[in-house]
Design a protein around this motif. Structure first.
Motif, PDB file in Angstrom:
ATOM      1  N   LEU A 136       0.753  -1.029  -0.136  1.00 29.50           N
ATOM      2  CA  LEU A 136      -0.072  -0.045   0.005  1.00 29.50           C
ATOM      3  C   LEU A 136       1.009   1.275   0.037  1.00 29.50           C
ATOM      4  N   GLN A 139       2.728   1.529  -3.369  1.00 29.83           N
ATOM      5  CA  GLN A 139       1.944   1.970  -4.560  1.00 29.83           C
ATOM      6  C   GLN A 139       1.413   3.412  -4.424  1.00 29.83           C
ATOM      7  N   THR A 140       1.210   3.871  -3.243  1.00 34.42           N
ATOM      8  CA  THR A 140       0.893   5.104  -3.096  1.00 34.42           C
ATOM      9  C   THR A 140       1.980   6.174  -3.448  1.00 34.42           C
ATOM     10  N   THR A 174      -7.635   3.685  -2.476  1.00 37.14           N
ATOM     11  CA  THR A 174      -7.650   4.799  -1.693  1.00 37.14           C
ATOM     12  C   THR A 174      -6.155   5.341  -1.733  1.00 37.14           C
ATOM     13  N   GLY A 175      -5.268   4.468  -1.662  1.00 34.49           N
ATOM     14  CA  GLY A 175      -3.860   4.643  -1.588  1.00 34.49           C
ATOM     15  C   GLY A 175      -3.754   5.328  -3.072  1.00 34.49           C
ATOM     16  N   ILE A 176      -4.119   4.584  -4.178  1.00 30.68           N
ATOM     17  CA  ILE A 176      -3.529   5.115  -5.243  1.00 30.68           C
ATOM     18  C   ILE A 176      -4.349   6.569  -5.531  1.00 30.68           C
ATOM     19  N   VAL A 216      -5.151   8.681  -3.221  1.00 33.49           N
ATOM     20  CA  VAL A 216      -4.421   9.722  -2.407  1.00 33.49           C
ATOM     21  C   VAL A 216      -2.953  10.051  -3.134  1.00 33.49           C
ATOM     22  N   GLY A 217      -2.508   9.133  -3.770  1.00 38.86           N
ATOM     23  CA  GLY A 217      -1.315   9.325  -4.460  1.00 38.86           C
ATOM     24  C   GLY A 217      -1.462  10.443  -5.782  1.00 38.86           C
ATOM     25  N   ALA A 245     -10.373   9.251  -3.424  1.00 35.34           N
ATOM     26  CA  ALA A 245      -9.776   8.491  -2.368  1.00 35.34           C
ATOM     27  C   ALA A 245     -11.094   8.393  -1.220  1.00 35.34           C
TER      28      ALA A 245
END
Length: 407
Positions: A12, A15-16, A142-144, A146-147, A271
């Motif tokens: 996670l 990936q973020t 969500t991590g994607i 956020v990033g 996200a």
């Protein structure tokens, strides 16, 4: 054996960071071509923007099934390492380009060698317990997101103060850090079945895995349509922001930061949706939730064509992104529960290929439409999203799909 939660946390974070890195350089490509490369003719600029964005998607569409198949044969961690490490090298080289064709070549290589979202999704799906898969895939999305929200914001500031080439360097650094996290903290205990090991030297996947399942076929079609819709407008947003300012008689001194803000807030909205979608879908079912999200996403895309200033565009994109942001976790969850764990790399690889085909079609269509009228890209995007909803309604009858979240 290392806890799946520890593996998942490392994936996670990596990936973020990787997606945040991509966000550094993605929004500024039109400005980089115009100001650093010297591509000042509006029609040529829009053509090259569409072509460069489409190039990576085209090659990713070709290579994603191969990488997905190889992850089922060898190692899913190895595929994630390949995607992040190669991304660090190729995107770093983009900072040295001096002509549009050079950027086009490197973007084409990027599509051949990267694909971090697919690689991380396969790895997460393979390590997650069945009861947790909707939550883990939703949190990964969500991590994607956020990033995706932080990347354009930070990248815009970097490009405004240090130059557009610095944004590519920043992407390379974050991708390298993500590679190191995967290398040190992720352990892949996946074991290929004996039958698949016998096919180790076959580069190409068995597409019968998809054709034999009506649910998988339908999800592939929806993925194609949704990705095409999302990518029609995204590459042209920087130019649309500039046009809005010109129409209003305003001057935006830091276009990179303004673009990063619009795209970043939209990604932050996605996200939030990805966090909530697991609980929401658990109550009414993945299929109905997907129809709901795509329908509202299509409707809320239209007002962006009527925005008269940066604030309105930001609000409208945040609203549409909220519902569209929940669609991919739902699609991934349906794919995960509809496929054998030993074949999930192939399934997600082929789905990535389909998504990339849509992502390649979108910018090409968007560049053509934008030459006629930039505002029309939102109407086209909404229309294509509407087609995805029709596909879901007219597809094969859903039987036990409503109970996926409980299985």
């Amino acid at each position: 054996m290392k806890s799946w939660r520890s593996n998942y946390t490392a994936i996670l974070i990596a990936q973020t960071l990787a997606i945040m890195g991509f966000g550094f350089s993605f929004p500024i490509i039109p400005f980089f071509l115009e100001e650093d490369i010297g591509l000042t003719d509006p029609a040529r600029l829009k053509f090259w923007v569409g072509l460069i964005h489409a190039s990576a998607a085209i090659t990713l569409a070709i290579f994603a099934p191969i990488w997905g198949h190889l992850s089922d044969v060898f190692s899913r961690k190895l595929m994630l390492l390949r995607a992040t490490f190669c991304g660090a090298i190729v995107i770093g080289l983009m900072s040295l380009t001096t002509a549009p064709w050079q950027l086009l070549v490197l973007r084409t290589l990027q599509g051949c060698l990267t694909g971090t979202v697919a690689a991380s999704t396969v790895l997460v799906a393979s390590i997650s317990p069945a009861a947790q898969i909707a939550f883990t895939l939703g949190l990964l999305q969500t991590g994607i997101a956020v990033g995706s929200s932080l990347g354009p914001l930070v990248g815009g500031v970097i490009s405004d103060f240090l130059g557009y080439r610095a944004a590519f360097v920043g992407t390379s650094i974050l991708m390298a850090i993500a590679s190191l996290i995967v290398l040190k903290f992720v352990h892949d205990d996946f074991q290929s079945s004996p039958e698949r090991k016998l096919k180790k030297f076959s580069l190409f996947p068995d597409f019968k895995i998809i054709s034999g399942s009506s649910i998988l076929v339908k999800m592939m079609i929806v993925t194609l349509v949704v990705q095409a819709a999302l990518s029609v407008a995204a590459p042209m947003i920087p130019l649309y922001i500039k046009e809005l300012a010109e129409r209003a008689g305003e001057e935006i001194l830091m276009l990179g930061s303004a673009t990063g803000m619009v795209m970043g807030i939209g990604a932050a909205s996605s996200a939030l949706a990805a966090v909530l979608v697991g609980k929401f879908a658990g109550r009414i079912g993945f299929h109905k939730s997907l129809i709901f999200c795509l329908s509202l996403g299509a409707v809320l895309t239209i007002p962006q064509a009527f925005a008269v200033n940066l604030f309105q565009l930001t609000v409208y994109r945040a609203l549409s992104a909220f519902f569209l942001g929940g669609s991919m976790p739902l699609i991934n969850a349906i794919l995960a529960v509809s496929s054998n764990k030993q074949q999930q790399g192939t399934v997600f690889g082929i789905n990535t290929s389909v998504a990339s085909a849509g992502a390649a079609l979108g910018p090409m269509l968007g560049s053509f439409v934008a030459i006629l009228d930039l505002r029309a890209i939102f109407w086209v995007s909404a229309l294509i999203l509407g087609l995805s909803v029709i596909t879901l309604f007219r597809g094969a009858q859903v039987q036990k799909q409503e109970n996926y979240s409980e299985e």
